[in-house]
Enzyme design. Structure first.
Site, short mmCIF file in Angstrom:
data_model
loop_
_atom_site.label_atom_id
_atom_site.label_comp_id
_atom_site.label_asym_id
_atom_site.label_seq_id
_atom_site.Cartn_x
_atom_site.Cartn_y
_atom_site.Cartn_z
CB SER A 46 8.83 8.42 -44.98
OG SER A 46 8.90 8.56 -43.57
CG HIS A 71 6.91 12.18 -45.92
ND1 HIS A 71 5.78 12.91 -46.24
CD2 HIS A 71 6.59 11.46 -44.83
CE1 HIS A 71 4.81 12.64 -45.38
NE2 HIS A 71 5.27 11.75 -44.50
CG ASP A 124 6.70 10.75 -41.24
OD1 ASP A 124 5.62 11.22 -41.63
OD2 ASP A 124 7.32 9.86 -41.84
CG MET A 143 5.47 11.12 -35.54
SD MET A 143 5.40 9.32 -35.45
CE MET A 143 5.53 8.89 -37.19
CG HIS A 182 2.88 13.65 -42.15
ND1 HIS A 182 2.78 12.27 -42.25
CD2 HIS A 182 1.69 14.07 -41.67
CE1 HIS A 182 1.59 11.88 -41.81
NE2 HIS A 182 0.91 12.95 -41.44
CG MET A 188 1.48 12.52 -37.95
SD MET A 188 2.36 11.01 -38.37
CE MET A 188 3.87 11.73 -39.04
CG MET A 234 -2.80 9.64 -42.40
SD MET A 234 -1.03 9.82 -42.73
CE MET A 234 -0.36 8.29 -42.09
CG ASP A 273 2.51 8.98 -45.02
OD1 ASP A 273 3.28 8.02 -45.14
OD2 ASP A 273 2.65 9.89 -44.17
C1 DX5 Z 1 3.44 7.06 -40.53
C2 DX5 Z 1 4.24 8.07 -41.32
C3 DX5 Z 1 4.72 7.59 -42.61
C4 DX5 Z 1 5.67 6.42 -42.55
C5 DX5 Z 1 5.37 5.59 -43.74
O1 DX5 Z 1 2.77 7.69 -39.50
O2 DX5 Z 1 3.45 9.22 -41.55
O3 DX5 Z 1 5.28 8.65 -43.38
O4 DX5 Z 1 7.02 6.77 -42.58
O5 DX5 Z 1 6.12 4.42 -43.65
P1 DX5 Z 1 5.89 3.20 -44.64
O6 DX5 Z 1 6.08 3.69 -46.03
O7 DX5 Z 1 6.92 2.23 -44.20
O8 DX5 Z 1 4.48 2.72 -44.40
ZN ZN Z 2 4.19 10.68 -43.01
#
Ligand code: DX5
Ligand code: ZN
Length: 222
Positions: A8, A31, A33, A35, A64, A66, A135, A173
């Site tokens: 990620s 990956h 993220d 948000m 991903h 969010m 998650m 994740d």
């Molecule tokens: C959290 C993200 C993850 C995050 C995971 O909301 O969706 O993808 O980057 O980070 P680690 O592996 O550090 O928990």
């Molecule tokens: Zn993620």
């Protein structure tokens, strides 16, 4: 199927993103993220940045989302080059249509559930999906502790996938690291996101190899 590792970039250096993307080239997926500051309290990046990342990344993009209103926005991420697009079930109005839209654009369709969402909510959708993301932290931030109490969800979903003869992938994740990867793979996970574990290591390639090896050893369903 083999264990897949998806670093990620939430834990990468955003001022040196291309360098940090190339540094994880031996993984399976990148990956990303997304948000929006509404579905989750944090805000990261959106469509134009994902579009450029997809152009420079040696790995396929695992987006991903969010975000709120994935019915409107998820297909746009497929259009700008994401190979797999994950939307959150909690934000979706019509998950079947989102999945169908993603597939019709040539992307893999994936649906995520937060820790408070029962896995049973996603079971009726598995024929429409290519992956389910369970998650293992509350979405929003990297570097949180792995929630081992999510493991029954993986077992339930893995059993449902086997019973259906489906080839659905199961992604974990949050908090995946050397210490936790065997637990989640034994429970049924096969696509592992790792942010701080990979980017916190001096040797990112070595960390990816170590995670893949530990995951593969623990995998009964591979
Ligand atoms: C959290 C993200 C993850 C995050 C995971 O909301 O969706 O993808 O980057 O980070 P680690 O592996 O550090 O928990
Ligand atoms: Zn993620």
């Amino acid at each position: 199927m083999a264990i897949q590792i998806a670093p990620s970039i939430l834990s990468a250096d955003f001022a040196n993103l291309e360098r940090d993307i190339v540094a994880v080239a031996e993984a399976d997926w990148l990956h990303v993220d997304v948000m929006d500051g509404h579905f989750v309290p944090n805000l990261t990046l959106g469509l134009p940045v994902v579009e450029r990342i997809a152009q420079v990344s040696p790995l396929p993009i695992d987006a991903h989302l969010m975000i709120e209103d994935p019915d409107r926005w998820a297909p746009r991420y497929a259009e700008v080059g994401a190979t797999s697009v994950t939307f959150h079930l909690e934000a979706a109005r019509d998950p079947r249509t989102i999945a169908a839209d993603l597939r019709s654009l040539g992307a893999r369709a994936s649906c995520a559930i937060k820790p408070g969402t029962p896995v049973e909510d996603v079971l009726p959708l598995i024929d429409t999906l290519d992956m389910v993301l369970i998650m293992t932290v509350e979405p929003g931030f990297g570097g949180q502790s792995f929630m081992e109490d999510m493991m029954p969800k993986f077992r339930t979903l893995r059993a449902a996938v086997a019973a259906a003869g489906s080839d659905l992938w199961i992604q974990a994740d949050g908090g995946v690291a050397r210490e936790t990867i065997a637990t989640v793979v034994e429970s049924g996970g096969d696509v592992l996101v790792a942010g701080s574990a990979v980017y916190g290591a001096d040797d990112r390639g070595g960390e990816i190899r170590a995670l893949r090896e530990l995951g593969q050893e623990a995998c009964h369903h591979c």
